[in-house]
Scaffold this motif. Sequence first.
Motif, PDB file in Angstrom:
ATOM      1  N   ALA A 123      33.578  49.103 112.841  1.00 28.65           N
ATOM      2  CA  ALA A 123      33.280  50.432 113.483  1.00 28.65           C
ATOM      3  C   ALA A 123      33.041  50.087 114.924  1.00 28.65           C
ATOM      4  N   TRP A 124      32.105  49.250 115.118  1.00 30.79           N
ATOM      5  CA  TRP A 124      31.873  48.958 116.575  1.00 30.79           C
ATOM      6  C   TRP A 124      32.916  48.362 117.473  1.00 30.79           C
ATOM      7  N   ILE A 125      33.827  47.708 116.981  1.00 27.85           N
ATOM      8  CA  ILE A 125      34.621  47.319 117.582  1.00 27.85           C
ATOM      9  C   ILE A 125      35.666  48.443 118.269  1.00 27.85           C
ATOM     10  N   ALA A 126      36.075  49.145 117.005  1.00 24.36           N
ATOM     11  CA  ALA A 126      36.874  50.357 117.330  1.00 24.36           C
ATOM     12  C   ALA A 126      36.393  51.343 118.319  1.00 24.36           C
ATOM     13  N   SER A 127      35.089  51.815 118.471  1.00 24.93           N
ATOM     14  CA  SER A 127      34.382  52.449 119.236  1.00 24.93           C
ATOM     15  C   SER A 127      34.261  51.953 120.685  1.00 24.93           C
ATOM     16  N   VAL A 128      34.059  50.512 120.728  1.00 25.08           N
ATOM     17  CA  VAL A 128      33.990  50.099 122.113  1.00 25.08           C
ATOM     18  C   VAL A 128      35.119  50.132 122.835  1.00 25.08           C
ATOM     19  N   VAL A 129      36.423  49.745 122.240  1.00 25.71           N
ATOM     20  CA  VAL A 129      37.726  49.769 122.834  1.00 25.71           C
ATOM     21  C   VAL A 129      37.947  51.265 123.457  1.00 25.71           C
TER      22      VAL A 129
END
Length: 132
Positions: free
Chosen positions: A43-49
């Motif tokens: 979830a963190w990776i998707a939201s950072v991008v």
Amino acid sequence: MVKYKPMLLYVLFGGLTTLVNIVVYWLCYEFFCIANIPSNCAAWIASVVFAFFTNKFFVFESHDSSCLVMVREFALFVAARLATGALDVLIMYVFVDILSLNPLIFKVLANIMVIVLNFVFSKLFVFAAGKN
């Protein structure tokens, strides 16, 4: 209105980023039965991008897309998000894994704290130099 434009856009895109984070977490954790921490990391990776591009071009209007500026901004953005992401993981670990409290409630609360810190970091450090 112009004075508050970045903050208003940040709230809008921050809300969408939070939605991306929560939906990806829920899909991983509940739908695909992936453990809490890996679900939180996905979830963190998707939201950072998602947040990088919306913040760069719409919120802070940093339109310099030269390779050097993009790499610099992305590196700073990721570094800031790693710090707030670590806070998010810590909150989820303590309240979900140790205390066995509701994961969705604490995901939302963690995201509120993260959004405020991310705005400060982005405004003061990440996109300040690349603004045209």
